[in-house]
Enzyme design. Structure first.
Site, PDB file in Angstrom:
ATOM      1  N   ASP A   1      72.006  41.878  64.793  1.00 39.08           N
ATOM      2  CA  ASP A   1      71.563  42.441  63.575  1.00 39.08           C
ATOM      3  C   ASP A   1      72.917  43.169  62.643  1.00 39.08           C
ATOM      4  OD1 ASP A   1      68.489  42.079  63.531  1.00 39.08           O
ATOM      5  OD2 ASP A   1      68.883  43.286  65.288  1.00 39.08           O
TER       6      ASP A   1
ATOM      7  N   ASP B   1      77.015  42.330  68.910  1.00 43.48           N
ATOM      8  CA  ASP B   1      75.725  42.837  68.441  1.00 43.48           C
ATOM      9  C   ASP B   1      75.073  41.799  67.708  1.00 43.48           C
ATOM     10  OD1 ASP B   1      73.830  44.970  67.582  1.00 43.48           O
ATOM     11  OD2 ASP B   1      75.142  44.669  65.642  1.00 43.48           O
TER      12      ASP B   1
ATOM     13  N   ASP C   1      79.005  46.478  64.629  1.00 44.09           N
ATOM     14  CA  ASP C   1      79.166  46.831  63.194  1.00 44.09           C
ATOM     15  C   ASP C   1      78.693  48.259  62.666  1.00 44.09           C
ATOM     16  OD1 ASP C   1      76.196  46.219  63.647  1.00 44.09           O
ATOM     17  OD2 ASP C   1      75.904  46.569  61.641  1.00 44.09           O
TER      18      ASP C   1
END
Length: 241
Positions: free
Chosen positions: A10, A8, A174
């Site tokens: 961001d 991922d 995240d």
């Protein structure tokens, strides 16, 4: 050892919250709405720019937080992107150890990709501007396909691009969105603890939770000499080696 590692963006590779917050607040100000702080915006990110904008305006009683497709939200999204897309590097930084681990993985022939809900153009610009683009073989963004995470289609498209099967890859994210995407695609997944998750990361059902890239590198069998290690919380005892 996985043949491919898919990240991922961001909250995983890059801390981009300052720039997102600034662009969002400029969009809110155009409607005479008060700015949001980074803590509030952090709770809104992770499922694409459309839902970020929808959630921000819903906080002021304007529209639904779960509807990114209505006409008003689409108009607000266009204004948000007009502020954000020209300079996605604003306030952005690479998390410590990320570049070193990407380089180590690429040097060993591990194929690297990014699967993000950020629009593909700003995502590629962010990777390029922060010096992360070279080891990344492909990027699938939130507007690359008709579907976005947590739909597995973007991750499956990236697997095809990298030439690997789901069980030959590892997803690093995240958030609940990343875990749901990986599980739907049949890809093993780990999460970083410092990102933008709205839920406790230990409850997401990932293979392991890492506090830093040095610890992730250790787990993958790519120790980073001198790297800061805050720790890891494995959910399972095995690693992918």
């Amino acid at each position: 050892m996985p043949k491919a590692v898919i990240f991922d963006l961001d909250g995983t590779l890059v801390h981009s919250l300052p720039g997102l917050t600034d662009a969002l607040n400029k969009t809110l100000a155009e409607d005479d709405l008060a700015p949001l702080d980074e803590a509030a915006v952090k709770r809104m990110v992770g499922e694409g720019a459309g839902l970020l904008v929808a959630r921000a305006f819903a906080a002021y009683g304007l529209g639904r937080a779960d509807d990114a497709d209505d006409t008003a939200t689409q108009a607000r999204l266009a204004r948000f992107l007009a502020h954000y897309a020209p300079d996605p590097l604003a306030g952005a930084s690479v998390y410590p150890g990320a570049l070193a681990l990407l380089g180590a993985l690429a040097a060993r022939g591990i194929r690297l990709g990014v699967c993000t809900n950020k629009p593909e153009g700003p995502a590629r610009a962010l990777l390029e501007g922060l010096g992360l683009a070279d080891p990344i073989m492909d990027v699938v963004g939130g507007d690359t396909l008709a579907q976005r995470k947590p739909d597995p289609a973007p991750l499956r498209a990236l697997l095809d691009s990298l030439g690997v099967e789901a069980d030959q890859a590892l997803m690093v994210g995240d958030s609940p969105t990343d875990v749901a995407t990986a599980k739907a695609a049949g890809v093993p997944v780990v999460v970083m603890s410092y990102g933008y998750s709205r839920e406790p990361v230990a409850s997401l059902g990932a293979l392991a939770v890492f506090d830093d890239f040095a610890s992730l590198g250790d787990w993958l069998g790519f120790p980073q000499p001198g790297g800061d290690r805050l720790g890891a919380t494995p959910a399972l005892s095995e690693n992918p080696a």
